[in-house]
Enzyme design. Sequence first.
Site, PDB file in Angstrom:
ATOM      1  N   HIS A  66       0.926  -1.293  -0.044  1.00 29.95           N
ATOM      2  CA  HIS A  66      -0.079   0.099   0.070  1.00 29.95           C
ATOM      3  C   HIS A  66       0.925   1.129  -0.058  1.00 29.95           C
ATOM      4  O   HIS A  66       0.319   2.244   0.080  1.00 29.95           O
ATOM      5  CB  HIS A  66      -1.029  -0.020   1.160  1.00 29.95           C
ATOM      6  CG  HIS A  66      -0.421   0.334   2.403  1.00 29.95           C
ATOM      7  ND1 HIS A  66      -0.207  -0.781   3.539  1.00 29.95           N
ATOM      8  CD2 HIS A  66      -0.041   1.190   2.937  1.00 29.95           C
ATOM      9  CE1 HIS A  66       0.334  -0.271   4.613  1.00 29.95           C
ATOM     10  NE2 HIS A  66       0.467   1.115   4.479  1.00 29.95           N
ATOM     11  N   ASP A 109       0.116  -7.822   1.716  1.00 31.29           N
ATOM     12  CA  ASP A 109       0.613  -6.359   1.611  1.00 31.29           C
ATOM     13  C   ASP A 109       1.984  -6.394   1.610  1.00 31.29           C
ATOM     14  O   ASP A 109       2.553  -6.000   2.755  1.00 31.29           O
ATOM     15  CB  ASP A 109      -0.171  -5.395   2.781  1.00 31.29           C
ATOM     16  CG  ASP A 109       0.076  -4.103   2.908  1.00 31.29           C
ATOM     17  OD1 ASP A 109       0.541  -3.742   1.814  1.00 31.29           O
ATOM     18  OD2 ASP A 109      -0.100  -3.370   3.601  1.00 31.29           O
ATOM     19  N   SER A 202       4.246   2.347   8.206  1.00 34.23           N
ATOM     20  CA  SER A 202       3.927   1.355   7.205  1.00 34.23           C
ATOM     21  C   SER A 202       5.199   0.913   6.206  1.00 34.23           C
ATOM     22  O   SER A 202       6.246   1.583   6.131  1.00 34.23           O
ATOM     23  CB  SER A 202       2.958   1.769   6.166  1.00 34.23           C
ATOM     24  OG  SER A 202       1.510   1.685   6.477  1.00 34.23           O
TER      25      SER A 202
END
EC number: 3.4.21.-
Length: 246
Positions: A66, A109, A202
Site C-alpha cells: 500500500h 501487503d 507502514s
Amino acid sequence: MHRPPLPLVLLLLCCRAQAGEIIGGTESKPHSRPYMAYLEIVTSQEKQVACGGFLIRRDFVLTAAHCAGRSVTVTLGAHNIQKKEDTWQRLEVIKQFPYPKYEPVGVHDIMLLKLKEKANLTLAVGTLPLPPHVTFIRPGRMCQVAGWGRTGVKEPASSTLQEVKLRLMEPRACRHFRAFDHNLQLCVGNPQSTKSAFKGDSGGPLLCAGVAQGIVSYGLSSAKPPAVFTRISPYRPWIDEVLKEN
C-alpha cells in the site's frame, strides 16, 4: 463490532517530510539500524506520503504494497529525516513490484522496490536478513519495530527514528480485523499496552532475533494495539524469484 482498519502511511504536510515516532517507543541509537529506509512517495492523486522500508539487497528495498505510488524516493543512512548527514544515500526507485494478489487493507501487503543504483554498504547503510520459507513464528515472542511514524493520534511530529518492543499476539486478538489471516499475517502488540506502530511506520520491518519476520501493514485509526503485519516467510519464493530476475 467491525472497526475500519487504517493503512499506516503518513501524509506529508506542506510538501515536507514531517514524520513522527512509534507510539510508546524510544529513539533509536543513531545508525544502529542501517537497513532502515525512509520512503517519500508521490501518489497517483499527487499527494505526498511517507512509509518505511528496509534494504534486503544493495539494489532492493522491501516494504508494504500500500506504499506504492507514481514515484518513490528512498533515503538510506538516515536518523533524523529532517537533518541531512554525510551518511545519507538518496536513491530513485525505477520499478515497483507489489505482490500480484495484493488486496488493499487485506492480505498480501508486500512490495519490492528496485533501486536505480546500488546502495553503497557502510556503517550506516546495510542489508537485513529474511527468514526461510519454512519459518512460522508463533505468538508470545517479543520482537522489535522501528520507524518514523507518529507518536500518537494527535501528537506533534518528530523526525528521528524510533523503536519499540512488541509482543506477537494470538490470532483472536485481531478478530476485529475481518481480513486477518493468521497464515499470512501477524497480530502484533498487546491490547493492554499503549505501545504500537502508527501512521508513517507502514512498510517497516518487525525484527525477531535479528531477522525480519514481518512488515507493518495496518491498524485501528485510534492507534490501539494490536496492529496487523504481513508475514514475510510465505512470500520468500516470490521474493527470491523477483530478485533472481532483476
